[in-house]
Enzyme design. Sequence first.
Site, mmCIF file in Angstrom:
data_model
loop_
_atom_site.group_PDB
_atom_site.id
_atom_site.type_symbol
_atom_site.label_atom_id
_atom_site.label_comp_id
_atom_site.label_asym_id
_atom_site.label_seq_id
_atom_site.Cartn_x
_atom_site.Cartn_y
_atom_site.Cartn_z
ATOM 1 C CG ASP A 211 20.053 24.833 -29.995
ATOM 2 O OD1 ASP A 211 19.879 26.035 -30.281
ATOM 3 O OD2 ASP A 211 19.160 23.974 -30.136
ATOM 4 C CB SER A 236 17.291 27.050 -33.080
ATOM 5 O OG SER A 236 17.533 26.931 -31.700
ATOM 6 C CD GLN A 286 20.273 29.303 -31.568
ATOM 7 O OE1 GLN A 286 19.478 29.643 -30.710
ATOM 8 N NE2 GLN A 286 20.840 28.101 -31.577
#
Length: 296
Positions: A211, A236, A286
Amino acid sequence: MSEALASLLDLLDLERIEQDIFRGASRSAIIPRVFGGQVAAQALVAAGRTVPAERPAHSLHAYFLRMGDPGAPIVYNVDRIRDGRSYTTRRVVAVQHGQPIFHLSASFQVAEDGLEHQAPMPDAPDPETLPTAAELLPRHAHLFTDPGVAERLAEARAAVDLRYVNEPPYAAAGKGPAEPRSQVWFRTNGKLDGEHDQPMLHICLATYVSDMTLLDSVLLAHGRGGWTVGDVVGASLDHAMWFHRPFRADEWLLYDQESPTAQGGRGLGKGGIYTADGRLVASVIQEGAVRVPRSR
């Protein structure tokens, strides 16, 4: 093992407060919310602790629902959705202050033989020839909106040796649009041995790192530096990973990332994680909120 890595391992060592309920600590963040990779990794730890060790995770799908409070613990409630002969499924809800902040579904599989193929590993330089974060960040500290960001960013990433192949977005800001692609090499800042040398922990550590940089390619496509230089506000939204082959998080891994699209205040990033000898060990996708401040 570095002190920073030991601290990260402590962060991932959840307290079991009921059979399927776990509590995780949090820690100060660079921005006033919990780092998404931390919540995803902790949730996967919680799920994994309800599954036999011989069934490592092969995929996860997650949604970030609310900003986490870095000053409060997070409770992880695990739901045992399915225990099959080959596959096990778990659902995890992370809760803070009585509200869900994160939702994860994860699947685990017993080892099987099957068909084998993979995309070739892209070209990348030897990671040992690239600057470390401690070397790179001070060179660009003058670009950050907050003079202390470079130091805090280096501290937050000290558990992981992360090396950019090309310029990171904060260094490329203002230089115009570039190819929507970014590569980083990473490994933990120290070896995992003894009780820490567990396949699931290597997977959880890779989840944590995944991430950190995945939306960089979105920023590069538009010549933006991101929140560190104040020209983009982002977070995110969802995160998915598939784990294809065994790997070690304490050995060099190449994270090859690209962005196929950005629109509607959102940007999509996808990546492949390869071992130094060319094995594709994980795929990542993502979507994140990527907004330009109105003043700009």
